[in-house]
Structure formats: structure tokens, C-alpha cells
Design a protein around this motif. Structure first.
Motif, PDB file in Angstrom:
ATOM      1  N   TRP A  58       0.855  -1.182   0.000  1.00  0.00           N
ATOM      2  CA  TRP A  58       0.000   0.000   0.000  1.00  0.00           C
ATOM      3  C   TRP A  58       0.892   1.232   0.000  1.00  0.00           C
ATOM      4  O   TRP A  58       1.810   1.346   0.816  1.00  0.00           O
ATOM      5  CB  TRP A  58      -0.906  -0.001   1.227  1.00  0.00           C
ATOM      6  CG  TRP A  58      -1.758   1.220   1.394  1.00  0.00           C
ATOM      7  CD1 TRP A  58      -1.678   2.155   2.393  1.00  0.00           C
ATOM      8  CD2 TRP A  58      -2.825   1.644   0.549  1.00  0.00           C
ATOM      9  NE1 TRP A  58      -2.626   3.122   2.219  1.00  0.00           N
ATOM     10  CE2 TRP A  58      -3.353   2.849   1.088  1.00  0.00           C
ATOM     11  CE3 TRP A  58      -3.394   1.142  -0.629  1.00  0.00           C
ATOM     12  CZ2 TRP A  58      -4.411   3.533   0.505  1.00  0.00           C
ATOM     13  CZ3 TRP A  58      -4.448   1.822  -1.211  1.00  0.00           C
ATOM     14  CH2 TRP A  58      -4.948   3.002  -0.646  1.00  0.00           C
ATOM     15  N   THR A  59       0.617   2.171  -0.919  1.00  0.00           N
ATOM     16  CA  THR A  59       1.458   3.354  -1.062  1.00  0.00           C
ATOM     17  C   THR A  59       0.956   4.550  -0.273  1.00  0.00           C
ATOM     18  O   THR A  59       1.648   5.565  -0.174  1.00  0.00           O
ATOM     19  CB  THR A  59       1.539   3.781  -2.537  1.00  0.00           C
ATOM     20  OG1 THR A  59       0.272   4.322  -2.938  1.00  0.00           O
ATOM     21  CG2 THR A  59       1.893   2.612  -3.439  1.00  0.00           C
ATOM     22  N   GLY A  60      -0.233   4.454   0.274  1.00  0.00           N
ATOM     23  CA  GLY A  60      -0.890   5.585   0.901  1.00  0.00           C
ATOM     24  C   GLY A  60      -2.073   6.052   0.092  1.00  0.00           C
ATOM     25  O   GLY A  60      -3.025   6.636   0.630  1.00  0.00           O
ATOM     26  N   THR A  61      -2.043   5.776  -1.225  1.00  0.00           N
ATOM     27  CA  THR A  61      -3.169   6.120  -2.107  1.00  0.00           C
ATOM     28  C   THR A  61      -3.553   4.975  -3.025  1.00  0.00           C
ATOM     29  O   THR A  61      -4.675   4.935  -3.531  1.00  0.00           O
ATOM     30  CB  THR A  61      -2.843   7.352  -2.977  1.00  0.00           C
ATOM     31  OG1 THR A  61      -1.661   7.088  -3.757  1.00  0.00           O
ATOM     32  CG2 THR A  61      -2.603   8.586  -2.110  1.00  0.00           C
ATOM     33  N   GLU A  62      -2.624   4.035  -3.272  1.00  0.00           N
ATOM     34  CA  GLU A  62      -2.878   2.934  -4.193  1.00  0.00           C
ATOM     35  C   GLU A  62      -2.344   1.632  -3.615  1.00  0.00           C
ATOM     36  O   GLU A  62      -1.409   1.629  -2.813  1.00  0.00           O
ATOM     37  CB  GLU A  62      -2.191   3.169  -5.542  1.00  0.00           C
ATOM     38  CG  GLU A  62      -2.689   4.352  -6.340  1.00  0.00           C
ATOM     39  CD  GLU A  62      -1.919   4.495  -7.646  1.00  0.00           C
ATOM     40  OE1 GLU A  62      -2.562   4.720  -8.686  1.00  0.00           O
ATOM     41  OE2 GLU A  62      -0.672   4.371  -7.610  1.00  0.00           O
ATOM     42  N   ASP A  88      -6.600   2.082  -7.357  1.00  0.00           N
ATOM     43  CA  ASP A  88      -6.902   3.332  -6.669  1.00  0.00           C
ATOM     44  C   ASP A  88      -8.318   3.236  -6.104  1.00  0.00           C
ATOM     45  O   ASP A  88      -9.286   3.325  -6.865  1.00  0.00           O
ATOM     46  CB  ASP A  88      -6.801   4.509  -7.641  1.00  0.00           C
ATOM     47  CG  ASP A  88      -7.014   5.860  -6.960  1.00  0.00           C
ATOM     48  OD1 ASP A  88      -7.600   5.901  -5.860  1.00  0.00           O
ATOM     49  OD2 ASP A  88      -6.600   6.875  -7.534  1.00  0.00           O
ATOM     50  N   GLY A  90      -9.934   5.346  -4.434  1.00  0.00           N
ATOM     51  CA  GLY A  90     -10.644   6.614  -4.545  1.00  0.00           C
ATOM     52  C   GLY A  90     -11.402   6.743  -5.842  1.00  0.00           C
ATOM     53  O   GLY A  90     -12.532   7.251  -5.873  1.00  0.00           O
ATOM     54  N   THR A  91     -10.797   6.280  -6.949  1.00  0.00           N
ATOM     55  CA  THR A  91     -11.446   6.331  -8.260  1.00  0.00           C
ATOM     56  C   THR A  91     -12.002   4.982  -8.682  1.00  0.00           C
ATOM     57  O   THR A  91     -12.630   4.880  -9.735  1.00  0.00           O
ATOM     58  CB  THR A  91     -10.449   6.812  -9.324  1.00  0.00           C
ATOM     59  OG1 THR A  91      -9.355   5.879  -9.400  1.00  0.00           O
ATOM     60  CG2 THR A  91      -9.897   8.179  -8.967  1.00  0.00           C
ATOM     61  N   THR A 389      -5.464  -0.939   3.522  1.00  0.00           N
ATOM     62  CA  THR A 389      -5.458   0.374   2.880  1.00  0.00           C
ATOM     63  C   THR A 389      -5.746   1.521   3.842  1.00  0.00           C
ATOM     64  O   THR A 389      -5.724   2.677   3.439  1.00  0.00           O
ATOM     65  CB  THR A 389      -6.512   0.424   1.770  1.00  0.00           C
ATOM     66  OG1 THR A 389      -7.823   0.434   2.354  1.00  0.00           O
ATOM     67  CG2 THR A 389      -6.387  -0.767   0.828  1.00  0.00           C
TER      68      THR A 389
END
Length: 427
Positions: A58-62, A88, A90-91, A389
Motif C-alpha cells: 500500500w502506497t498511501g493512495t494505491e 486506486d 478513490g477512483t 489500505t
């Protein structure tokens, strides 16, 4: 034992992925409880999409998911895949990762540095079957960005061709890797080569042994790299608990504890090490006292695999330890291969001894209490990649051991719609 309460809503399936086809049979099993689970669209990778032993971080956003071996193969008839994708949440979209500069492999590690992901370790079972050198000593840095990001080739580990990384960690400013036979090594950004760490005082391998198998588990605490290492060969088994301080360049011995069973795993909570051992259940280690203590028995005991990273998923979710999947060892005293002949191999799962009971649970170390989670849409799997996540557990791939067992694969179709799911615990 508690069970999380969910609204009466079943499995959510996001668009894009094709729907799963129904299976036949005269007696259908009960419908799984899928509350809290979401089936994600298939990632944009080359077929087969359904794989085992993938690397994920986990990258922090993806969530990055890379590599792995196609399911339904024994490693000697198929090569791991050298591609991956980024999810992602978020999207709710996937993006294909740029082509990797290093060779295919399974069971590799992806380590997030804060700006990129280092891919290190793993193995190529096809190369092993063909008695040729694999590419497991190579490593690379993936930097997310437009058009699938970019890769940068890193220096190769200066190890023999058959050596393997047993465990690794990102230590704030460097990559640390461990092998019982090769010891510890480090690589800082910009370094032209890996640097050997000082040898620990503890015995970590026994000279003269043949056919060695190694396993190790490690965590980075923010100040020390804690490693629990085990090597078994014809010369015997050597187990060691170690802690390395990069500031001083020194190792110290720590309590070995009961976490050396292959297939178990350890996580760092911010104050203590938590482990889930297939035989012992939940375990906690306090670095300040150098003591292990056993927690409450969980609802999914005796799970794990005899090799490598084939045990249950073990993820720290901020306040709870999430455990899912794994394999139950078959009862060889009463098991046959279906044709009336005894099967004395070390198989796991299988129709003659299906793994029963809950597939997953959450452990609260503050309350020393387990909470059963809903099973989800998949049967029990092992060699599944997982990341937390911040709000959900993402699971990618793995082997369904009711279909494939003991290294003898049965027909196993590639079902992209069953490649990735998420689980969102209730508030």
C-alpha cells in the motif's frame, strides 16, 4: 468469541469485471456470507489474471500488486508473470504498471519507501525445475506516476544463484534483506552495490548441511530490524532471534519465541510485535522486556502451509490483527486419493479433508479477544497477497486448496472476476 454485525447486504461487485459463471453439481454448499466484501474489476495484466504468490504493498493512495505464478500449475509447467497493476480505491480504477526491468518471479517483496516501491527477493520455480539460474538476486525500484509509472533497475545481490531472500524490510533510509546462509545486507538509495551487514554473534546456520530450507520473519520498529530466522538441513535446525540497529551497526539476540513455523507471520503495531502462528494462535512480543506471551485461542487454529509464504494472510489494521485463509493439513490416517489408495504425501486441504470453520477473524490485542469475520466470496485460499489500505483489507489471488492440493493441480480456469476482493470491517 464475537461476530461483527453487518447490514443485511451481500457481496458488492464493482463494474468492469465479467460476472462469474455458476458451477454445477447436485448438492450446492450453503451460500457464503459475503457482507462487507467487494469483488473488484480484473486488473489489467496479461492472462492468466488469477495468480498465487503475488507481491503487494500500500502506497498511501494505491495498492500495487505485481507478479505471481498462474494458479493450476506446479511451477514446472509455467513461468511467473513479470507485470502488475495499481488499484486506486478513490477512483475505483486499475492502472497497469510499466513493464519491469527484472525477470518474473513469485513470492517477492514490495517495500514502500515513502516515494517508491522496492521489489526484492522471490523465486522463479520454472528456472529451479530446469536447473538454471533464476533472476531472484535482481531488484528494482518502482516510482508511481503518469502512464503507469517507471522502474529503475537496482544492483543485484552478490549472492550465489541459488540463494534466496528469506525476509526484507524498509528501514527508513535503506532496504534490509536477510538470508540464513548469506546473512544480512543493506542498500541505500544511490548506492552502487549492496553492503554486507556485520555477522550476528548468534548461530544462524549450521555448516555441512545439505538440502537446506530456510524461513524468516521480520519487522522494522522504527529503531531496530527484528528478525526471527530458521534453517533446517541434514545437519539439523538452527533458530535465532535477532535485532539489528542501523545507527550502531550492531546485532543483539532476542527471544526466539514460537513464530518459526513456515507460513506464520509477524507485524509491528507501533508498540509490540504480533504474530499469528498456525499452531499457537495469537502471540505478542514486547521488545522492552524481551518476552513473548500467548493470547486467546483463535477460531481458525491449525492453519498454515508447510512451505514459504503459503500460510494465512496476517495484516495489522490499526487496532486489530486480521487473519484470513490458509490451509488445514489433511488427516493422513483416514485419507485416500479417491481411488481407494492411501495417500501419504504431505497434502493440504483437498476434498477428502476440506478445511472447515471460519475463514477469517480479527484479534484485538487490547481486549485479548477474537472476532469472527464473514467468510467472503472465495473458498479458503493460501499464497494470497494482502494489504491494509487504512479502511479495508485487499486480497489478491491465491490457491483454492479444495481444487488444487499437494502440488498436483487439477483443471483450474482463469477467472479474472475472482482475482481481487476487498473486505471492509464494520465501524
Amino acid at each position: 468469541m464475537r461476530t461483527w454485525r453487518f447490514p443485511a447486504v451481500g457481496l458488492v461487485t464493482l463494474p468492469v469485471a465479467a460476472a462469474c459463471s455458476g458451477g454445477g453439481g447436485s448438492a450446492e454448499p450453503p451460500a457464503p456470507d459475503t457482507r462487507g466484501w467487494t469483488a473488484l474489476p480484473a486488473p489489467p495484466v496479461r492472462a492468466p489474471v488469477l495468480r498465487r504468490g503475488q507481491a503487494a504493498v500500500w502506497t498511501g493512495t494505491e495498492a500495487l500488486v505485481w507478479g505471481g505464478l498462474p494458479v493450476g500449475t506446479d511451477g514446472c509447467s509455467s513461468t511467473p508473470q513479470p507485470d502488475g497493476a495499481a488499484w486506486d480505491p478513490g477512483t475505483t480504477t486499475w492502472t497497469a504498471m510499466a513493464p519491469s526491468p527484472i525477470g518474473p518471479r513469485q513470492d517477492a517483496d514490495l517495500l514502500w519507501t515513502g516515494s517508491g516501491a522496492v521489489l526484492v527477493g522471490g523465486r522463479d520455480p520454472l528456472a529451479e525445475c530446469e536447473s538454471r539460474p533464476g533472476d531472484a538476486r535482481s531488484s528494482a525500484l518502482f516510482t508511481p506516476g503518469p502512464a503507469g509509472g517507471r522502474w529503475t533497475r537496482l544492483p543485484d545481490l552478490p549472492w550465489p544463484a541459488d540463494a534466496a531472500v528469506a525476509t526484507s524490510a524498509w528501514a527508513g533510509d535503506q532496504v534490509l534483506v536477510w538470508s540464513p546462509a548469506q546473512g544480512g545486507w543493506s542498500l541505500r538509495p544511490g548506492d552502487p552495490a549492496w553492503t554486507a551487514l556485520p555477522a550476528p554473534a548468534a548461530e544462524v546456520t549450521r555448516p555441512g548441511g545439505e538440502n537446506a530450507s530456510a524461513s524468516a520473519h521480520s519487522v522494522w520498529t522504527g529503531a531496530e530490524w527484528m528478525v526471527w530466522s530458521s534453517e533446517t538441513s541434514t545437519a539439523g535446525t538452527v533458530e535465532a532471534g535477532l535485532a539489528f540497529d542501523p545507527a550502531t551497526g550492531a546485532w543483539r539476540d532476542v527471544a526466539v519465541g514460537p513464530v518459526l513455523v513456515p507460513g506464520s507471520d509477524v507485524v509491528w503495531t507501533g508498540t509490540q510485535v504480533l504474530a499469528y502462528d498456525p499452531l499457537a494462535g495469537a502471540l505478542a512480543y514486547d521488545p522492552s522486556s524481551d518476552r513473548w506471551h500467548r493470547g486467546a485461542d483463535g477460531p481458525i487454529p491449525l492453519l498454515g502451509s508447510g512451505t514459504g509464504k503459503g500460510g494465512p494472510v496476517v495484516v495489522w489494521a490499526g487496532t486489530r490483527l486480521l487473519v484470513w485463509g490458509g490451509a488445514r493439513e489433511r488427516d493422513l490416517g483416514r485419507c485416500t486419493d479417491g481411488d481407494g489408495s492411501d495417500d501419504h504425501s504431505s497434502d493440504y486441504g483437498g476434498v477428502c479433508n476440506p478445511a472447515t470453520g471460519p475463514l477469517g477473524a480479527a484479534y484485538d490485542p487490547a481486549a485479548d479477544e477474537w472476532t469472527e469475520i464473514t467468510d467472503g466470496p472465495w473458498p479458503r485460499r493460501t499464497e494470497t497477497a494482502a494489504v491494509w489500505t487504512g479502511r479495508e483489507l485487499l486480497l489478491a489471488g491465491g490457491i483454492d486448496l479444495e481444487v488444487e492440493r499437494g502440488g498436483r493441480p487439477r483443471p483450474y480456469p482463469d477467472v479474472p472476476a475472482e482475482a481481487v476482493v476487498t473486505f471492509t470491517p464494520p465501524a
